[in-house]
Structure formats: C-alpha cells, structure tokens
Design a protein around this motif. Sequence first.
Motif, PDB file in Angstrom:
ATOM      1  N   TYR B   7       0.827  -1.207   0.000  1.00 44.93           N
ATOM      2  CA  TYR B   7       0.000   0.000   0.000  1.00 44.93           C
ATOM      3  C   TYR B   7       0.857   1.249   0.000  1.00 44.93           C
ATOM      4  N   GLU B   8       0.206   2.345  -0.428  1.00 42.06           N
ATOM      5  CA  GLU B   8       0.862   3.646  -0.447  1.00 42.06           C
ATOM      6  C   GLU B   8      -0.274   4.645  -0.325  1.00 42.06           C
ATOM      7  N   ASN B   9      -0.050   5.729   0.415  1.00 44.14           N
ATOM      8  CA  ASN B   9      -1.133   6.722   0.468  1.00 44.14           C
ATOM      9  C   ASN B   9      -0.809   7.847  -0.495  1.00 44.14           C
ATOM     10  N   ASP B  28     -10.048  16.889  -4.971  1.00 47.45           N
ATOM     11  CA  ASP B  28      -8.885  17.596  -5.533  1.00 47.45           C
ATOM     12  C   ASP B  28      -8.198  16.676  -6.537  1.00 47.45           C
ATOM     13  N   THR B  29      -7.221  17.221  -7.256  1.00 47.11           N
ATOM     14  CA  THR B  29      -6.596  16.420  -8.313  1.00 47.11           C
ATOM     15  C   THR B  29      -5.107  16.199  -8.066  1.00 47.11           C
ATOM     16  N   ARG B  30      -4.685  16.362  -6.828  1.00 45.55           N
ATOM     17  CA  ARG B  30      -3.253  16.188  -6.557  1.00 45.55           C
ATOM     18  C   ARG B  30      -2.970  14.740  -6.201  1.00 45.55           C
ATOM     19  N   LEU B  31      -1.887  14.191  -6.789  1.00 46.95           N
ATOM     20  CA  LEU B  31      -1.438  12.839  -6.471  1.00 46.95           C
ATOM     21  C   LEU B  31      -0.053  12.964  -5.846  1.00 46.95           C
ATOM     22  N   SER B  32       0.081  12.497  -4.617  1.00 47.63           N
ATOM     23  CA  SER B  32       1.380  12.646  -3.933  1.00 47.63           C
ATOM     24  C   SER B  32       1.907  11.320  -3.437  1.00 47.63           C
ATOM     25  N   VAL B  33       3.192  11.293  -3.106  1.00 51.33           N
ATOM     26  CA  VAL B  33       3.722  10.164  -2.338  1.00 51.33           C
ATOM     27  C   VAL B  33       4.829  10.731  -1.446  1.00 51.33           C
ATOM     28  N   GLY B  34       4.669  10.521  -0.157  1.00 52.57           N
ATOM     29  CA  GLY B  34       5.601  11.129   0.796  1.00 52.57           C
ATOM     30  C   GLY B  34       5.480  12.634   0.725  1.00 52.57           C
ATOM     31  N   GLY B  61      -3.588   3.019  -6.901  1.00 52.61           N
ATOM     32  CA  GLY B  61      -3.688   1.732  -7.596  1.00 52.61           C
ATOM     33  C   GLY B  61      -5.020   1.066  -7.277  1.00 52.61           C
ATOM     34  N   ASP B  62      -5.376   1.075  -5.992  1.00 48.64           N
ATOM     35  CA  ASP B  62      -6.636   0.461  -5.590  1.00 48.64           C
ATOM     36  C   ASP B  62      -7.834   1.292  -6.040  1.00 48.64           C
ATOM     37  N   ILE B  63      -7.676   2.627  -6.074  1.00 47.50           N
ATOM     38  CA  ILE B  63      -8.774   3.485  -6.530  1.00 47.50           C
ATOM     39  C   ILE B  63      -9.127   3.146  -7.962  1.00 47.50           C
ATOM     40  N   TYR B 106      -9.102  -2.890  -0.275  1.00 45.98           N
ATOM     41  CA  TYR B 106      -8.841  -1.759  -1.154  1.00 45.98           C
ATOM     42  C   TYR B 106      -8.532  -0.585  -0.223  1.00 45.98           C
ATOM     43  N   TYR B 107      -7.357  -0.001  -0.400  1.00 44.20           N
ATOM     44  CA  TYR B 107      -6.996   1.138   0.459  1.00 44.20           C
ATOM     45  C   TYR B 107      -7.633   2.378  -0.152  1.00 44.20           C
ATOM     46  N   THR B 108      -8.953   2.443  -0.037  1.00 41.07           N
ATOM     47  CA  THR B 108      -9.678   3.560  -0.648  1.00 41.07           C
ATOM     48  C   THR B 108     -10.664   4.092   0.367  1.00 41.07           C
TER      49      THR B 108
END
Lengths: 270, 219
Positions: B7-9, B28-34, B61-63, B106-108
Amino acid sequence: MFRNQYDTDVTTWSPQGRLFQVEYAMEAVKQGSACVGLRSRTHAVLAAVNKAASELSSHQRKVFRVADHAGVALAGLTADGRVLSRFLRSECINHSFVYDAPLPVSRLALRLADKAQVCTQRSWKRPYGVGLLVAGLDETGAHLYYNCPSGNYFEYQAFAIGSRSQAAKTFLERRFEGYNDYTPEQLIKDALSAIKETLQGEKLTSSNCTVSIVGRKDDGTMEPFEMIDAKRIQEIIDSMEAAEEAPAEPSAMQQEEPGTDAAAPAPMDI
Amino acid sequence: MARFDPYENNGGTCVAVAGDGYCVVAADTRLSVGYSILSRDQSKISELADKCVLASSGFQGDIKALQKNLAAKELVYEHNHNKKMSCPAMAQLLSNTLYYKRFFPYYTFNVLGGLDSQGKGCVFTYDAVGSYERTGYSAQGTGAKLIMPVLDNQLKSPSPLLLPAQDAVTPLSESDAVDLVKDVFASATERDIYTGDKLEIVVINSSGIHRECIELRKD
C-alpha cells in the motif's frame, strides 16, 4: 440412406465426411423466424421478425445489445442465443477492462465461432442451435458477421437467416452493391423491406418487427447500439408505403430525408 | 529486512453534499507520495451511472482498480436489467465489493453521491472495508479532518430528533452548496499538504451531470 446411422453423435463422421448433428443444428436455424442484417461503411442495421409463441404471450427477444459498439440478432433456439449473448457481453466487458478499448467485431465473431466449434468436437455436448448475425462498429468501420452452429463465420455486406430468408436474400442481392454509401435511414428502410419480403403477404407493422442500429456519424461521434423505438419504425414504414402508393410523387418522402429518394424507391417495383 | 508494503497513500480529499434535487461531489486532483507530488491533474472521480458518481481517495492503484471493477459490474447490471444502476443500488454494490476484500482491503476512502429514485440527493460514505451510511454530506481523505467540522457546522440539522439522517439533505441551493464546497477545499488546501492544485466539482441533478474545475493553491 446412411444418414440415420451416423447422426447419433456429433463426434461421429459419416462416410461422406459430414457431421450430421452439426447439419441438423443448421436446420434449426432455418426454422427460426427471420432476421436480416446490412451495413454501410459507417453503420450496421439488424432487423428481426417478432414471433410470439401464442396470441396470449409476448414475442421472443431476438436482438440483443452486446456492448455499446455491437449487438446480435439470432434465429433458431432462442434460449441458446440468450446464453451466447451473455457470453458475448462478458467477453466485451473483460476485453475493455483489460485493454481499455472496445473488442473489435472480428474478434468478437471469432470468440463466438471458437465457442461453437468446441460443441462440435465433444461427445457430451451438442452444437448450439442458433445462428447469429453479429453487427458492430470498430476502428475499421461497421461490420456484419454471420456465425453458424458449425463454428464457421463469414463477413457480409448484407445477409438474412431464418425461415423464408431466401426471399429477403434475393431482395438484398439485388441492392447490396450500393450499401457502402447508404445513409442510416436508407439502411433501415432496406432492412424493413427485406423483412417485409419474409412476411409474404402479412402486413409489416412496428409490432411485428424489431430494428436496431449502430454506427459512427459524419462528425466522428458514435451512435451506440440501440433498438429503434416502435413509433419511429412505424413512421418509416408509413413513409415507405406512401412512396409505394405514389411513386410519381416523391415529395411525400422528401420531408423526412431530402435527397434519398434516388436510392430508396418503392421496394416492390422491378 | 523491510517487507514489501503493498500500500501507499497518494493523498487527496473527497467531499460530497446532498441537496433536494441535486448532489455535489468534489475532489482535488493532486497525487502525492511522501513529500513529493506525482501529478497535479489526476482525477479521483468516476461517473458510474447517470445519477451516480464516486469519489475515492487513498491508494491510487486500488482506486483505479475499484472504479474499473464497479464500472464493469454496472455494465453487467445494465445488460441484465435493461436500465442503469440507481445510486442506492450502487451503494450496496460498493459496500459488498469492498468487504469482499476484507482480508486484503482496497486502500480507498470513498464517497458516493447521486440522486435516489425519488430524485433527492443522496450521499453515502464508506470506510476501507465497506461499512457505509447514507448521510446528507461527507468528507474523506487526508483533508477530511479539516473539512468535516466545517460541514457539520454549516449543514448539520439542529437536532437529530427533528430530521432523521436519511432526510438530512441540506436546504441550501445548488449554487450555495457548490460555493460551500469551494470554500472548504480552499481552507483544507491551506493546511493539508496533500490537498491542492485543482478542484474537480461534479454536480448531479435532474438535467444530468456537469463538471467544473477550479484552481487551488499549488504549494
């Protein structure tokens, strides 16, 4: 003479190299009520005669939407057809899930043909007793395929299957060469005329036929596969009859589609 | 030895507000990692049916997998029932789909919005394993803790005895609800690093679905 000896199993060949069970399955298609399909470069039309089991019942569904871009019309054992439609729908959904693109019509016909072939080579199965006209639209344009119980499939410009389909085929044979450039309305009219040929005397109304169309408009947008509603079919039938009764007054048709009377004269003429 | 983390948020916030005859779904439309940004223009919203819109935040990925899955199931429903799925039906389907993966979820974090069969706005809010509730409004995602108190203040009915939760659609007009959503997102963007860039607003009402995009702070 030897037909009855070699026709018990689908896996038994006759001395002449025929599989009689498969041929019998094709007979079942000829007993079903008629369907016709025709296509232009951009649109494909399917039409079917609505047959009801009795006066009290509703008619059988013979035309099924398989995906936004494709549909089938069937003749023969409609229960087999229903099951195959479900299979085709599932194939289309799975393909677009994996590839994010619609399943090309030729591949759809191929999947169906391969499924039908399996039933001709297993002793514990029987061939599907239904012939399907598969119509659809993909990147290469509009397509029409005919899938038989034998597992064969062919692409057609126009075709008819089911009982009294020969009358419709004769009609289509005379006219198919121009179909690539036909407008959708012209295709629908010819489909209805072909269906009319199979009715042989019985009056054609919107209640005894189903018509569906799929295609791409001139501006590039897609017209998804859908059944044309009964009211519109009746309007088209009425305009066709008006043109028949008064061939010297093409103005009766002009209001609906200007400029098409050159290619859609009264179908009973000639 | 660090084990592989499946998983990753990817951050982000989703909000939905139901009104009488409309529903606003926004994300919103922002995709981040860390602390990094992967994209400023990645949609979290999926139109599942003509009166049903899903907004999901969490692991991208799960979304994407969940939204594709639901779209395919909706198509099967359409073929079998000859009509598009209603919002309450989709709500149950989403819950079942999430619980199906109870032991590898699903991490959603989802918010489903649309119109019910009476044409009234409905919002369904979920946790990652499918527990859901019909409400008048909801927020999910990294900015939810900043937004939800504001929505509670503005939209919550004065007493739970007066209006049952099902009927808690706000008496606000459509344009007021949209303005409220824009304001709460602007606020969340200020303090939540994962929320920002652009706001996608989808409004569902009797005349259909229409989208709007407005800019948010990009820092």
